[in-house]
Motif scaffolding. Structure first.
Motif, PDB file in Angstrom:
ATOM      1  N   VAL A   1     -22.999 -58.323   8.087  1.00 34.35           N
ATOM      2  CA  VAL A   1     -22.293 -57.135   7.610  1.00 34.35           C
ATOM      3  C   VAL A   1     -23.286 -56.083   7.142  1.00 34.35           C
ATOM      4  O   VAL A   1     -23.177 -54.895   7.487  1.00 34.35           O
ATOM      5  CB  VAL A   1     -21.324 -57.516   6.479  1.00 34.35           C
ATOM      6  N   PHE A   2     -24.275 -56.496   6.354  1.00 33.70           N
ATOM      7  CA  PHE A   2     -25.280 -55.561   5.861  1.00 33.70           C
ATOM      8  C   PHE A   2     -26.051 -54.916   7.015  1.00 33.70           C
ATOM      9  O   PHE A   2     -26.316 -53.699   7.019  1.00 33.70           O
ATOM     10  CB  PHE A   2     -26.256 -56.261   4.921  1.00 33.70           C
ATOM     11  N   THR A   3     -26.420 -55.727   7.999  1.00 35.30           N
ATOM     12  CA  THR A   3     -27.178 -55.209   9.139  1.00 35.30           C
ATOM     13  C   THR A   3     -26.344 -54.210   9.936  1.00 35.30           C
ATOM     14  O   THR A   3     -26.842 -53.144  10.362  1.00 35.30           O
ATOM     15  CB  THR A   3     -27.618 -56.368  10.054  1.00 35.30           C
ATOM     16  N   THR A   4     -25.058 -54.530  10.134  1.00 37.97           N
ATOM     17  CA  THR A   4     -24.182 -53.636  10.894  1.00 37.97           C
ATOM     18  C   THR A   4     -23.986 -52.306  10.169  1.00 37.97           C
ATOM     19  O   THR A   4     -24.067 -51.226  10.785  1.00 37.97           O
ATOM     20  CB  THR A   4     -22.819 -54.304  11.127  1.00 37.97           C
ATOM     21  N   VAL A   5     -23.753 -52.371   8.843  1.00 37.07           N
ATOM     22  CA  VAL A   5     -23.583 -51.143   8.063  1.00 37.07           C
ATOM     23  C   VAL A   5     -24.850 -50.300   8.108  1.00 37.07           C
ATOM     24  O   VAL A   5     -24.796 -49.068   8.270  1.00 37.07           O
ATOM     25  CB  VAL A   5     -23.200 -51.496   6.610  1.00 37.07           C
ATOM     26  N   THR A   6     -26.006 -50.964   7.973  1.00 37.71           N
ATOM     27  CA  THR A   6     -27.277 -50.235   8.031  1.00 37.71           C
ATOM     28  C   THR A   6     -27.465 -49.566   9.386  1.00 37.71           C
ATOM     29  O   THR A   6     -27.904 -48.410   9.476  1.00 37.71           O
ATOM     30  CB  THR A   6     -28.446 -51.200   7.757  1.00 37.71           C
ATOM     31  N   THR A   7     -27.093 -50.280  10.456  1.00 44.72           N
ATOM     32  CA  THR A   7     -27.245 -49.731  11.806  1.00 44.72           C
ATOM     33  C   THR A   7     -26.291 -48.566  12.038  1.00 44.72           C
ATOM     34  O   THR A   7     -26.641 -47.581  12.701  1.00 44.72           O
ATOM     35  CB  THR A   7     -26.990 -50.837  12.848  1.00 44.72           C
ATOM     36  N   VAL A   8     -25.066 -48.666  11.497  1.00 49.34           N
ATOM     37  CA  VAL A   8     -24.088 -47.585  11.667  1.00 49.34           C
ATOM     38  C   VAL A   8     -24.595 -46.294  11.046  1.00 49.34           C
ATOM     39  O   VAL A   8     -24.467 -45.199  11.629  1.00 49.34           O
ATOM     40  CB  VAL A   8     -22.733 -48.006  11.070  1.00 49.34           C
ATOM     41  N   PHE A   9     -25.182 -46.388   9.855  1.00 45.78           N
ATOM     42  CA  PHE A   9     -25.603 -45.176   9.159  1.00 45.78           C
ATOM     43  C   PHE A   9     -27.048 -44.777   9.456  1.00 45.78           C
ATOM     44  O   PHE A   9     -27.536 -43.783   8.915  1.00 45.78           O
ATOM     45  CB  PHE A   9     -25.425 -45.371   7.649  1.00 45.78           C
ATOM     46  N   MET A  10     -27.728 -45.526  10.298  1.00 48.99           N
ATOM     47  CA  MET A  10     -29.096 -45.166  10.645  1.00 48.99           C
ATOM     48  C   MET A  10     -29.193 -43.816  11.375  1.00 48.99           C
ATOM     49  O   MET A  10     -30.084 -43.009  11.092  1.00 48.99           O
ATOM     50  CB  MET A  10     -29.724 -46.273  11.493  1.00 48.99           C
ATOM     51  N   PRO A  11     -28.274 -43.502  12.336  1.00 52.47           N
ATOM     52  CA  PRO A  11     -28.340 -42.173  12.974  1.00 52.47           C
ATOM     53  C   PRO A  11     -28.187 -41.015  11.978  1.00 52.47           C
ATOM     54  O   PRO A  11     -28.756 -39.941  12.177  1.00 52.47           O
ATOM     55  CB  PRO A  11     -27.187 -42.201  13.974  1.00 52.47           C
ATOM     56  N   LEU A  12     -27.411 -41.241  10.882  1.00 50.31           N
ATOM     57  CA  LEU A  12     -27.254 -40.188   9.885  1.00 50.31           C
ATOM     58  C   LEU A  12     -28.572 -39.902   9.189  1.00 50.31           C
ATOM     59  O   LEU A  12     -28.840 -38.758   8.785  1.00 50.31           O
ATOM     60  CB  LEU A  12     -26.198 -40.605   8.856  1.00 50.31           C
ATOM     61  N   THR A  13     -29.390 -40.935   9.041  1.00 53.96           N
ATOM     62  CA  THR A  13     -30.720 -40.726   8.448  1.00 53.96           C
ATOM     63  C   THR A  13     -31.562 -39.812   9.337  1.00 53.96           C
ATOM     64  O   THR A  13     -32.282 -38.933   8.845  1.00 53.96           O
ATOM     65  CB  THR A  13     -31.426 -42.080   8.259  1.00 53.96           C
ATOM     66  N   LEU A  14     -31.440 -40.034  10.656  1.00 52.35           N
ATOM     67  CA  LEU A  14     -32.158 -39.183  11.594  1.00 52.35           C
ATOM     68  C   LEU A  14     -31.661 -37.733  11.516  1.00 52.35           C
ATOM     69  O   LEU A  14     -32.468 -36.782  11.473  1.00 52.35           O
ATOM     70  CB  LEU A  14     -31.991 -39.724  13.015  1.00 52.35           C
ATOM     71  N   VAL A  15     -30.329 -37.557  11.456  1.00 51.13           N
ATOM     72  CA  VAL A  15     -29.767 -36.200  11.370  1.00 51.13           C
ATOM     73  C   VAL A  15     -30.205 -35.519  10.077  1.00 51.13           C
ATOM     74  O   VAL A  15     -30.611 -34.344  10.065  1.00 51.13           O
ATOM     75  CB  VAL A  15     -28.222 -36.265  11.457  1.00 51.13           C
ATOM     76  N   ALA A  16     -30.121 -36.282   8.961  1.00 53.59           N
ATOM     77  CA  ALA A  16     -30.522 -35.696   7.685  1.00 53.59           C
ATOM     78  C   ALA A  16     -31.999 -35.334   7.676  1.00 53.59           C
ATOM     79  O   ALA A  16     -32.400 -34.283   7.161  1.00 53.59           O
ATOM     80  CB  ALA A  16     -30.209 -36.680   6.556  1.00 53.59           C
ATOM     81  N   GLY A  17     -32.823 -36.195   8.260  1.00 54.67           N
ATOM     82  CA  GLY A  17     -34.260 -35.888   8.323  1.00 54.67           C
ATOM     83  C   GLY A  17     -34.558 -34.711   9.232  1.00 54.67           C
ATOM     84  O   GLY A  17     -35.436 -33.888   8.954  1.00 54.67           O
ATOM     85  N   TRP A  18     -33.809 -34.649  10.301  1.00 50.17           N
ATOM     86  CA  TRP A  18     -34.039 -33.582  11.278  1.00 50.17           C
ATOM     87  C   TRP A  18     -33.708 -32.220  10.684  1.00 50.17           C
ATOM     88  O   TRP A  18     -34.509 -31.281  10.767  1.00 50.17           O
ATOM     89  CB  TRP A  18     -33.182 -33.845  12.518  1.00 50.17           C
ATOM     90  N   TYR A  19     -32.513 -32.119  10.073  1.00 53.53           N
ATOM     91  CA  TYR A  19     -32.105 -30.830   9.528  1.00 53.53           C
ATOM     92  C   TYR A  19     -32.630 -30.599   8.112  1.00 53.53           C
ATOM     93  O   TYR A  19     -32.369 -29.552   7.521  1.00 53.53           O
ATOM     94  CB  TYR A  19     -30.576 -30.716   9.540  1.00 53.53           C
ATOM     95  N   GLY A  20     -33.336 -31.572   7.578  1.00 52.85           N
ATOM     96  CA  GLY A  20     -33.934 -31.357   6.261  1.00 52.85           C
ATOM     97  C   GLY A  20     -35.321 -30.759   6.335  1.00 52.85           C
ATOM     98  O   GLY A  20     -35.958 -30.539   5.289  1.00 52.85           O
ATOM     99  N   MET A  21     -35.826 -30.456   7.544  1.00 56.42           N
ATOM    100  CA  MET A  21     -37.181 -29.890   7.669  1.00 56.42           C
ATOM    101  C   MET A  21     -37.231 -28.415   7.256  1.00 56.42           C
ATOM    102  O   MET A  21     -38.263 -27.930   6.808  1.00 56.42           O
ATOM    103  CB  MET A  21     -37.668 -30.061   9.113  1.00 56.42           C
ATOM    104  N   ASN A  22     -36.092 -27.675   7.431  1.00 53.13           N
ATOM    105  CA  ASN A  22     -35.990 -26.289   6.974  1.00 53.13           C
ATOM    106  C   ASN A  22     -37.063 -25.353   7.557  1.00 53.13           C
ATOM    107  O   ASN A  22     -37.640 -24.526   6.868  1.00 53.13           O
ATOM    108  CB  ASN A  22     -36.058 -26.208   5.440  1.00 53.13           C
ATOM    109  N   PHE A  23     -37.344 -25.512   8.837  1.00 56.17           N
ATOM    110  CA  PHE A  23     -38.247 -24.557   9.489  1.00 56.17           C
ATOM    111  C   PHE A  23     -37.538 -23.218   9.690  1.00 56.17           C
ATOM    112  O   PHE A  23     -36.333 -23.161   9.918  1.00 56.17           O
ATOM    113  CB  PHE A  23     -38.711 -25.106  10.844  1.00 56.17           C
ATOM    114  N   VAL A  24     -38.314 -22.155   9.623  1.00 55.53           N
ATOM    115  CA  VAL A  24     -37.728 -20.812   9.728  1.00 55.53           C
ATOM    116  C   VAL A  24     -37.115 -20.589  11.107  1.00 55.53           C
ATOM    117  O   VAL A  24     -36.089 -19.921  11.256  1.00 55.53           O
ATOM    118  CB  VAL A  24     -38.802 -19.738   9.431  1.00 55.53           C
TER     119      VAL A  24
END
Length: 274
Positions: free
Chosen positions: A216-239
């Motif tokens: 269960v823990f592994t599945t939940v972590t895998t489900v929300f892993m793409p959100l980490t990528l999205v948050a990291g991607w749009y958290g760069m704040n390049f002009v």
């Protein structure tokens, strides 16, 4: 006339038997010896307790079966004590060993049913905190019974090997009880092996439960892993990022995140991982 008598050590008055008892180191002796008075034997029974509730020495010859109580914290011999007057040696031997073996058979059957119920509960997923403690107590109890009936078997075998010291009828009784005690030993050994299977079932159930939780823990972590990528991607704040000044940028990222989570959940459900 052949007879049976039961006396406590403190009430014993026969000097000839007392002298024999003094020569034997009772604290370290369980078995059969041949003395000048006939056959002398000793046995102990626990009934599942740490203490020794029944500890007896007997003297057997062609005329008498004398049972000397060293310690008796149970009522195992109550029936014998009530009938000790007017019964023959053969009847006394039968009552004593029938009483001991009947009591033993009863507690063995109770232990067998207890282990069956425990294994059924474990297979059904009922893993309680005190389950290991219960298994340990069963193991300790079976070890005591195994030791007790092993010693009793040695005593009975020792008596049957000295049949010239007793009447033929009495020797016949001891041969019968030798087989009964041997079967009792086999039953206790079977329960001991069954307890090993129960412990293995408990270990397997615990491992399965841990694997299920980790899944269960592994599945939940895998489900929300793409959100980490999205948050990291749009958290760069390049002009130069087009979504940085876009009016619907926040809404777009929110919808994208929800869509990613739903897509992952549907994928894992299809693969039967959720």
């Amino acid at each position: 006339m052949e007879k049976v008598r039961i006396v406590a050590l403190k009430d014993m008055e026969e000097e000839k038997y007392l002298e024999t008892l003094k020569k034997i180191k009772l604290d370290y002796w369980n078995g059969v010896k041949t003395t000048e008075h006939g056959i002398c034997g000793s046995f102990q029974m626990h009934n599942g307790k740490r203490v020794k509730p029944l500890w007896m020495v007997f003297f057997l010859n062609r005329q008498e079966f004398l049972l000397v109580t060293l310690k008796d914290e149970t009522d195992i011999l109550k029936e014998v004590k009530e009938q000790k007057s007017g019964i023959t040696q053969q009847e006394g031997v039968a009552i004593i060993f029938d009483t001991i073996l009947t009591r033993g058979q009863k507690v063995v059957e109770e232990m067998e049913q207890y282990l069956i119920n425990m294994e059924r509960e474990i297979v059904a997923g009922q893993i309680e905190r005190n389950r290991n403690q219960a298994i340990f107590e069963c193991k300790r109890t079976l070890a005591l019974w195994k030791n007790d009936y092993g010693q009793l078997l040695s005593v009975v075998e020792g008596v049957t090997g000295r049949k010239q010291e007793m009447s033929e009828e009495c020797a016949c009784y001891f041969r019968i009880y030798e087989n009964k005690v041997r079967r009792m030993n086999e039953q206790i050994q079977f329960l001991y092996e069954e307890l090993v299977h129960v412990r293995e079932a408990l270990d397997a159930a615990i491992a399965y439960e841990q694997n299920r939780i980790m899944k269960v823990f592994t599945t939940v972590t895998t489900v929300f892993m793409p959100l980490t990528l999205v948050a990291g991607w749009y958290g760069m704040n390049f002009v130069s990022m087009p979504e940085l000044t876009w009016q619907y940028g926040y809404l777009f990222v929110t919808v994208l995140s929800v869509a990613v989570v739903i897509a992952c959940i549907l994928f894992f459900r299809k693969k039967k991982l959720l």
